[in-house]
Design a protein around this motif. Structure first.
Motif, PDB file in Angstrom:
ATOM      1  N   SER A 159       0.887  -1.318   0.036  1.00  0.00           N
ATOM      2  CA  SER A 159      -0.017  -0.045  -0.043  1.00  0.00           C
ATOM      3  C   SER A 159       0.728   1.289   0.007  1.00  0.00           C
ATOM      4  CB  SER A 159      -1.046  -0.157   1.371  1.00  0.00           C
ATOM      5  OG  SER A 159      -0.214   0.004   2.432  1.00  0.00           O
ATOM      6  N   ILE A 160       0.368   2.476  -0.283  1.00  0.00           N
ATOM      7  CA  ILE A 160       1.178   3.616  -0.325  1.00  0.00           C
ATOM      8  C   ILE A 160       1.613   4.033   1.068  1.00  0.00           C
ATOM      9  CG2 ILE A 160       0.805   6.112  -0.742  1.00  0.00           C
ATOM     10  CD1 ILE A 160       1.111   4.812  -3.381  1.00  0.00           C
TER      11      ILE A 160
ATOM     12  N   THR B 251      -2.481   2.435 -12.712  1.00  0.00           N
ATOM     13  CA  THR B 251      -1.948   2.922 -11.667  1.00  0.00           C
ATOM     14  C   THR B 251      -0.275   2.620 -11.525  1.00  0.00           C
ATOM     15  OG1 THR B 251      -2.472   1.076  -9.981  1.00  0.00           O
ATOM     16  CG2 THR B 251      -3.966   3.035 -10.143  1.00  0.00           C
TER      17      THR B 251
ATOM     18  N   THR C 135       1.245   3.471  -8.274  1.00  0.00           N
ATOM     19  CA  THR C 135       1.274   5.046  -7.647  1.00  0.00           C
ATOM     20  C   THR C 135       0.014   5.346  -7.049  1.00  0.00           C
ATOM     21  OG1 THR C 135       0.478   5.837  -9.609  1.00  0.00           O
ATOM     22  CG2 THR C 135       2.966   5.763  -9.311  1.00  0.00           C
ATOM     23  N   THR C 136      -0.926   4.820  -6.799  1.00  0.00           N
ATOM     24  CA  THR C 136      -1.955   4.932  -5.768  1.00  0.00           C
ATOM     25  C   THR C 136      -2.754   3.697  -5.532  1.00  0.00           C
ATOM     26  OG1 THR C 136      -4.106   6.207  -5.611  1.00  0.00           O
ATOM     27  CG2 THR C 136      -3.339   5.767  -7.860  1.00  0.00           C
ATOM     28  N   ASP C 137      -3.522   3.618  -4.372  1.00  0.00           N
ATOM     29  CA  ASP C 137      -4.039   2.472  -4.149  1.00  0.00           C
ATOM     30  C   ASP C 137      -5.715   2.356  -4.637  1.00  0.00           C
ATOM     31  OD1 ASP C 137      -1.726   1.811  -2.906  1.00  0.00           O
ATOM     32  OD2 ASP C 137      -2.807   2.453  -0.935  1.00  0.00           O
ATOM     33  N   ILE C 138      -6.198   3.444  -5.095  1.00  0.00           N
ATOM     34  CA  ILE C 138      -7.528   3.705  -5.039  1.00  0.00           C
ATOM     35  C   ILE C 138      -8.352   3.300  -6.356  1.00  0.00           C
ATOM     36  CG2 ILE C 138      -7.504   5.736  -3.658  1.00  0.00           C
ATOM     37  CD1 ILE C 138      -8.081   7.593  -5.959  1.00  0.00           C
ATOM     38  N   ALA C 139      -7.732   2.353  -7.218  1.00  0.00           N
ATOM     39  CA  ALA C 139      -8.358   2.237  -8.409  1.00  0.00           C
ATOM     40  C   ALA C 139      -8.319   0.602  -8.796  1.00  0.00           C
ATOM     41  CB  ALA C 139      -7.709   3.021  -9.702  1.00  0.00           C
TER      42      ALA C 139
ATOM     43  N   MET D 161       4.597   8.398  -6.426  1.00  0.00           N
ATOM     44  CA  MET D 161       5.695   8.796  -7.452  1.00  0.00           C
ATOM     45  C   MET D 161       6.923   9.253  -6.783  1.00  0.00           C
ATOM     46  SD  MET D 161       3.682  10.514 -10.664  1.00  0.00           S
ATOM     47  CE  MET D 161       2.753  11.759  -9.974  1.00  0.00           C
TER      48      MET D 161
ATOM     49  N   ASP E 188      -5.352  -1.126 -12.112  1.00  0.00           N
ATOM     50  CA  ASP E 188      -4.166  -1.222 -11.650  1.00  0.00           C
ATOM     51  C   ASP E 188      -2.932  -1.397 -12.571  1.00  0.00           C
ATOM     52  OD1 ASP E 188      -4.440  -0.382  -9.028  1.00  0.00           O
ATOM     53  OD2 ASP E 188      -5.102  -2.327  -8.448  1.00  0.00           O
TER      54      ASP E 188
END
Lengths: 632, 632
Positions: free
Chosen positions: B382-383, B459, B448-452, B422, B456
């Motif tokens: 995770s980020i 992302t 680069t983000t967990d929200i999609a 990033m 992925d």
């Protein structure tokens, strides 16, 4: 819950209803208790053990079950009162709609006119009209209060709950504050570093702000062309685009019915609408750039100002002396607006009338508070042409024009490329900030390679995320159909979601104080096997759920503590729980506790102290991160 | 031309036939005229006015019409002769296949065994076996000659034709030469900066190289799980993945039939196959990590060495003292291999047997020239967990193990994250280069983000392009199904294409001398409205053509000088031709010529000189680009 409205063929069908596991909530700003600022609350499952998550909501009344949508009448015109109450404007008999406004379309091909007519407003001489003028005068408008509340997203309460220090980003000189106040909004607008695109005649608007110190925004382009698509499709695309997160929408229609299409879109749009007026002007002279005149163009601007367009792309930086600089390019001039103006300049061997009449354009746009989006008519259309002299000569001129527009009281943003390989992106951003005095940058992509037609949402999503990190304020989406055809409904959604990813990745990297809250909430849901919450917190809950259900469709699997990748007996996240149990024994001051093997060996008590010490350096601090990127 | 082979249900159906507008060609290296190195030639249309474009070809004999594919017999074993002719190896009676190798699958669920049996080879003591050993001894192997030719792609001829200076990238200390020679390949392998994964028992292999000074590579993961999918599907996915450009494939199968699945894949794979042997070892002890033993693991390694697996992911850096560092993470340990080893360490309260037996592992892998892919068992999931102490402690240990493996003569690459925002990507890359002595980095994404979830591939494509630019040698793809389910055929294709984009964007930004040739060829086709060539030169010609045809299906439109976005009378590229005509008049020394308006005004002659002067600074030089990124 995607209900498409009554399929009455006399009006466009649009999608209404909440997003999955979401409800519309409203925040009330202290400074203006009469305002209702919309948020979307993502509802977590009962066992989540954490509160629901509020997120930014671009979708407008379409996702509000309390509002009955009728696209024939348009959205409520709440903002009319805000504009009137501050004065300085007059109602007047607007320009008559002429046959040429719709490309002289014949009766058989004419789209149905929008029914209601609203008398236009315009600013009176000697009064403040634009958000920039109010900001400079120290006046905080309702629009400013609205966007301040909107940007905060209940950030304060959320940050108080979050344990970790979240904002360790590298912002390259941006100045994102911990909390957005109306005064901060005012100050950013006053110095030209942010804009609220908000034509006084777009009374349906839910205001939003564009600037590098605010959330990174995205724009979706729609619009019919001479070849394909209809009014109905375009209104539906607008509603569909904002449902998934488009912050502004550009209507790039060409061909016939251009005025009528725009009227339908504006009257039904809660987000700012941008246009490229030269497209319509060209339709009025049978598509021949040589026949364009300043008078015809000016008349088109007035037409669109009165309708309520919030920002105009104006390619005033395509100057005669720059045109030959594109001759040796691989892809010449790829901007439609740029090529129209280039052709006009060449044909008449004159300086662009957009450049020579720029003062008059400013005076006109100021009266309606239409924002400039200074177009990059010489943007590169291929990797080979990136960052060339033509592009940068135009950018320098856009900087010059920015200062003129500011002096006239107009809000300004600047459009950018295009096709740019990764290593040339930062030089673009840095030059824009320098030349244009930090006026918001609004870029198309950039596409980081030319070799993937059909996937240019991805080639450009890479560049968009990077330039957003480096300081770009709004990212214009690119859909999978780029270079190949007009985007359909599905392309619009894919484009929007891709750009929401890019914008959010930018916010995380910049160190936006609250951006990571959503990542963390989703990752906790993932770790806890709260499948439904993982879907709900994602940008596209429907697609996530469908993908999951392809391999594990049963309802019981959504609470199962495994996934299809690992299977039931072999799950890394399950094993991790054992690690936590173990770590807990290390923190047990008695040194006894219970480890996985049942007992803790003697050496463990001594190791515990050492482990604790190491744990304190668990997170690398922000300074090291910044240093890494500085070296880069 | 996608012909799926005979749908005889007793064998997997795979896709064969050329890609659109392509033919297989072979280059013959000077240093070894008996080698035939495959390339794909993209055939341009007759009126293109430029030669066909050769590109890298990962697809193997499946796209060679001269080869009859029969997956029951497997691919030709050409490389057997290369290995035998340099000596130092012996054939021997390999390990017997045991029921536990296929998870004790019963007869009713057993997959059909691969028919042919090949006696395994192993290295003899006191002889050079690995590519690293040969390279250090100054010996250039056929594998090295092969990959040198493969990497060059006829680059010399192409660069001679290209007019512009192409390579103005920023490589952050990489050293990509103008041309790849066998000696350069040897020297890069000798210093550990590149590997050729090439088990002596994988005789079907078309060798490829992984290193930061070569083309950026991509890996595709396939594999069945306990829950879903079959042997047939996995072989087909391998062929499908390499068709679209996967450079290596990892078989991550779990569950039953694991040995048989791998045998089918290996015997039919022209690309290196990687595995995570601990997965199979775990199957052999009923999925209980506590029951794992060194003996059982070692036996699994031998089994897979004899089959011909080219690289092993070995999570030897997951050490007992690091495990508790993950306790406070948002997502704990997300690597399956990492969590298995963590559980084992905790249960026995012992240091990992992979770490304590690392010397023996090296000795074993060296005998078959299986490359290490040192696994990042503590990678962030995770980020929130990116770049934490757990991750970096493991990376430091991987650096230590790299040196041990090198001393033993083994080839090594290092696996990397994971989920990283990033602004934390470069610190990862820099630390890996430093800790691991420039051994090739092989990263999953990073996301680069967990929200999609559901997106992925995107992302992570953003992070992959960036880390490739910064120095990563191979990018492990992520498909749209990541976190949600097993990828199907379509997901594999989308994942591969996305990562080809990321890898190519990296090569462009690094300044790879020939990368831009394909972008330029495609952009020229686009500018000339050579639609078919634009499709052919893209990464996915079929999708590009289908998208185009949705709005303009007629054959005539593929030669039309307009597209559906602008329509026939309103096309920017058409207008640009006028600009070229105009610019030509500026270069007319007589000052006469013919402009768009018919005559050139008097002032033009003087302006011409000024324009020419400006034209000389048409392209910003590479130094300015580098400077921009240094400031960053």
């Amino acid at each position: 819950m995607n209900i498409r409205s009554n399929p009455d063929t006399t009006r466009p069908a649009v999608t209404t209803g909440s997003l999955p596991s979401s409800r519309k909530i409203f925040a009330t700003p202290e400074a203006a208790p009469d305002l209702r600022v919309p948020l979307r609350e993502i509802i977590l499952s009962e066992g989540a053990g954490e509160p629901n998550l509020p997120v930014y909501d671009t979708s407008g009344p379409y996702t509000d079950p309390a509002v009955t949508i009728d696209v024939n009448t348009g959205l409520p015109r709440n903002r009319l009162a805000w504009v009137k109450e501050r004065g300085g404007v007059e109602e007047y008999q607007g320009r008559d709609i002429k046959p040429e406004d719709n490309g002289n379309v014949g009766a058989s091909h004419a789209a149905k006119a929008f029914t209601a007519h609203h008398t236009p407003l315009r600013g009176l001489d000697g009064h403040k009209i634009t958000q920039l003028e109010f900001a400079r005068a120290g006046i905080i408008t309702k629009e400013m209060i609205y966007v301040a509340e909107r940007e905060n997203l209940g950030r304060k309460q959320q940050l108080e709950r979050a344990e970790a220090a979240l904002a360790d980003g590298e912002s390259f000189g941006a100045a994102v504050p911990a909390f957005i106040t109306p005064e901060f909004v005012r100050s950013e607008i006053a110095r030209g570093r942010a804009i609220i695109p908000s034509n006084i005649n777009h009374a349906e608007l839910e205001p939003m702000i564009i600037g590098r110190n605010f959330l990174t925004k995205i724009n979706a382009n729609i619009g019919n062309s001479a070849v394909t698509s209809s009014v109905e499709e375009e209104v539906d695309k607008m509603v569909w685009a904002i449902r998934w997160g488009a912050d502004t929408v550009m209507d790039l229609s060409t061909g016939r019915n251009i005025h009528t299409t725009r009227e339908w879109i504006l009257r039904n749009s809660p987000v700012p609408i941008g246009t490229v007026p030269i497209y319509q002007a060209l339709e009025k002279c049978e598509g021949d750039p040589v026949k364009l005149t300043w008078e015809l163009y000016k008349d088109t601007l007035i037409e669109q100002c009165e309708q309520g367009v919030d920002y105009f792309t104006i390619h005033a930086g395509v100057r005669l002396p720059y045109i030959h600089l594109t001759a040796n390019r691989v892809t010449g001039i790829v901007s439609r607006g740029g090529s129209i103006m280039a052709k006009w300049c060449l044909a008449h061997h004159k300086e662009s009338f957009l450049y020579t009449h720029f003062d008059e354009i400013c005076d006109l746009m100021r009266k309606y508070d239409v924002s400039f989006s200074l177009g990059d008519g010489l943007r590169p259309g291929s990797i080979a042409d990136a960052n060339d002299r033509a592009q940068f000569a135009e950018l320098e001129t856009l900087g010059e024009l920015t200062k003129i527009a500011w002096d006239k009281g107009c809000q300004v943003m600047i459009e950018g490329p295009g096709h740019v390989p990764m290593h040339k992106i930062k030089i673009n951003m840095d030059k824009q900030l320098k030349e244009c005095g930090e006026a918001p940058f609004y870029t198309l992509g950039p596409l980081t390679t030319d070799i993937a037609p059909g996937y240019d949402h991805i080639t450009s999503g890479i560049g968009a995320a990077m330039i957003g990190w480096f300081g770009c304020a709004m990212l214009c989406y690119v859909t999978p159909k780029e270079h190949l055809g007009l985007p359909d409904r599905n392309d619009v959604k894919v484009g929007v979601i891709t750009y929401k990813i890019a914008a959010h990745a930018s916010d995380l990297a910049k160190g936006h104080p609250a951006a990571q809250l959503r990542d963390d909430a989703l990752s906790r849901a993932r770790f806890d096997f709260r499948w439904q919450d993982q879907f709900s917190l994602g940008l596209d809950p429907e697609t996530a759920k469908n993908f999951h259900d392809e391999t594990l469709p049963k309802e019981a699997h959504k609470v199962a503590h495994f996934c299809s990748m690992c299977g039931p007996k072999f799950c890394s996240m399950k094993i991790t729980q054992d690690v936590r149990d173990y770590a807990a024994t290390l923190n047990d001051p008695t040194g006894i506790g219970t480890s996985m093997s049942g007992t803790i060996e003697d050496g463990m008590a001594q190791m515990s102290a050492k482990f604790k010490e190491m744990g304190e350096s668990l997170y690398l601090d922000a300074d090291k991160v910044k240093e890494s990127n500085r070296v880069l």
